[in-house]
Write a protein that holds these residues in place. Structure first.
Motif, mmCIF file in Angstrom:
data_model
loop_
_atom_site.group_PDB
_atom_site.id
_atom_site.type_symbol
_atom_site.label_atom_id
_atom_site.label_comp_id
_atom_site.label_asym_id
_atom_site.label_seq_id
_atom_site.Cartn_x
_atom_site.Cartn_y
_atom_site.Cartn_z
ATOM 1 N N ILE A 1 0.860 -1.167 0.000
ATOM 2 C CA ILE A 1 0.000 0.000 0.000
ATOM 3 C C ILE A 1 0.900 1.222 0.000
ATOM 4 O O ILE A 1 1.757 1.364 0.861
ATOM 5 C CB ILE A 1 -0.945 -0.004 1.210
ATOM 6 N N GLY A 2 0.684 2.103 -0.968
ATOM 7 C CA GLY A 2 1.556 3.258 -1.119
ATOM 8 C C GLY A 2 1.024 4.508 -0.449
ATOM 9 O O GLY A 2 -0.155 4.626 -0.137
ATOM 10 N N TYR A 3 1.925 5.434 -0.241
ATOM 11 C CA TYR A 3 1.565 6.700 0.380
ATOM 12 C C TYR A 3 1.911 7.875 -0.520
ATOM 13 O O TYR A 3 1.852 9.008 -0.101
ATOM 14 C CB TYR A 3 2.277 6.840 1.732
ATOM 15 N N ASN A 4 2.304 7.609 -1.776
ATOM 16 C CA ASN A 4 2.637 8.665 -2.717
ATOM 17 C C ASN A 4 1.374 9.255 -3.321
ATOM 18 O O ASN A 4 0.371 8.574 -3.485
ATOM 19 C CB ASN A 4 3.526 8.121 -3.839
ATOM 20 N N GLU A 20 2.621 -10.863 -2.578
ATOM 21 C CA GLU A 20 1.983 -10.123 -1.485
ATOM 22 C C GLU A 20 0.834 -9.260 -2.002
ATOM 23 O O GLU A 20 -0.072 -8.922 -1.274
ATOM 24 C CB GLU A 20 3.025 -9.243 -0.790
ATOM 25 N N TYR A 21 0.865 -8.903 -3.279
ATOM 26 C CA TYR A 21 -0.117 -7.993 -3.844
ATOM 27 C C TYR A 21 -1.141 -8.698 -4.726
ATOM 28 O O TYR A 21 -1.722 -8.099 -5.606
ATOM 29 C CB TYR A 21 0.593 -6.894 -4.633
ATOM 30 N N THR A 52 -10.874 -8.627 -3.620
ATOM 31 C CA THR A 52 -10.347 -9.045 -2.325
ATOM 32 C C THR A 52 -8.840 -8.832 -2.353
ATOM 33 O O THR A 52 -8.160 -9.273 -3.281
ATOM 34 C CB THR A 52 -10.668 -10.527 -2.043
ATOM 35 N N PHE A 53 -8.331 -8.126 -1.349
ATOM 36 C CA PHE A 53 -6.910 -7.847 -1.226
ATOM 37 C C PHE A 53 -6.522 -8.004 0.230
ATOM 38 O O PHE A 53 -7.126 -7.384 1.114
ATOM 39 C CB PHE A 53 -6.615 -6.415 -1.703
ATOM 40 N N ARG A 54 -5.552 -8.892 0.476
ATOM 41 C CA ARG A 54 -5.092 -9.176 1.834
ATOM 42 C C ARG A 54 -6.248 -9.543 2.761
ATOM 43 O O ARG A 54 -6.333 -9.106 3.898
ATOM 44 C CB ARG A 54 -4.308 -8.008 2.405
ATOM 45 N N GLY A 55 -7.196 -10.332 2.237
ATOM 46 C CA GLY A 55 -8.315 -10.834 3.027
ATOM 47 C C GLY A 55 -9.451 -9.860 3.253
ATOM 48 O O GLY A 55 -10.428 -10.179 3.921
ATOM 49 N N ARG A 56 -9.394 -8.660 2.672
ATOM 50 C CA ARG A 56 -10.439 -7.654 2.857
ATOM 51 C C ARG A 56 -11.146 -7.403 1.529
ATOM 52 O O ARG A 56 -10.502 -7.306 0.494
ATOM 53 C CB ARG A 56 -9.835 -6.354 3.371
#
Length: 124
Positions: A1-4, A20-21, A52-56
């Motif tokens: 997950i980015g913050y840019n 992971e992605y 669905t990403f990382r179980g969410r």
């Protein structure tokens, strides 16, 4: 997950572990609303489609098209960029950006955009 913040220049090779992605999507025929916002074409979705990403789960909200692309990859701007926005029940956002360049048809891209839409409302 980015913050840019946009726009950004994405450089490859990426250092992150691509496993992971991993994304899992569930899209079906949907009603949509098509709108022009400034210079951008926007499609809003009124369905239960999700990623669905990382179980969410993240519900599909809308798709924007930018011409030319808003972001760069290795310093190169593409002809078109598609942003696919999703939101979780806890109001977390997940956005995907797909770069589109002129050329021959791409079967994977055709599959992504063929959401088998039943109904389109046009708004100007």
């Amino acid at each position: 997950i980015g913050y840019n913040q946009s726009p950004i220049d994405i450089t490859f090779p990426a250092k992150e572990n691509s496993k992971e992605y991993k994304l899992k999507y569930s899209y079906s025929p949907s009603e949509i609303e098509k709108q022009w916002q400034f210079k951008n074409l926007k499609f809003s979705f009124y369905s239960k489609d999700f990623l669905t990403f990382r179980g969410r789960e993240y519900r599909l909200q809308n798709i924007f098209f930018h011409h030319p692309s808003e972001h760069l990859i290795n310093g190169k701007q593409e002809s078109l960029e598609m942003h696919i926005f999703h939101k979780s029940d806890s109001e977390q956002s997940l956005a995907l950006a797909l770069m589109i360049s002129l050329g021959e048809e791409n079967a994977q891209f055709a599959n992504i955009i063929s959401l088998r839409l039943r109904f389109i409302k046009n708004h100007r």
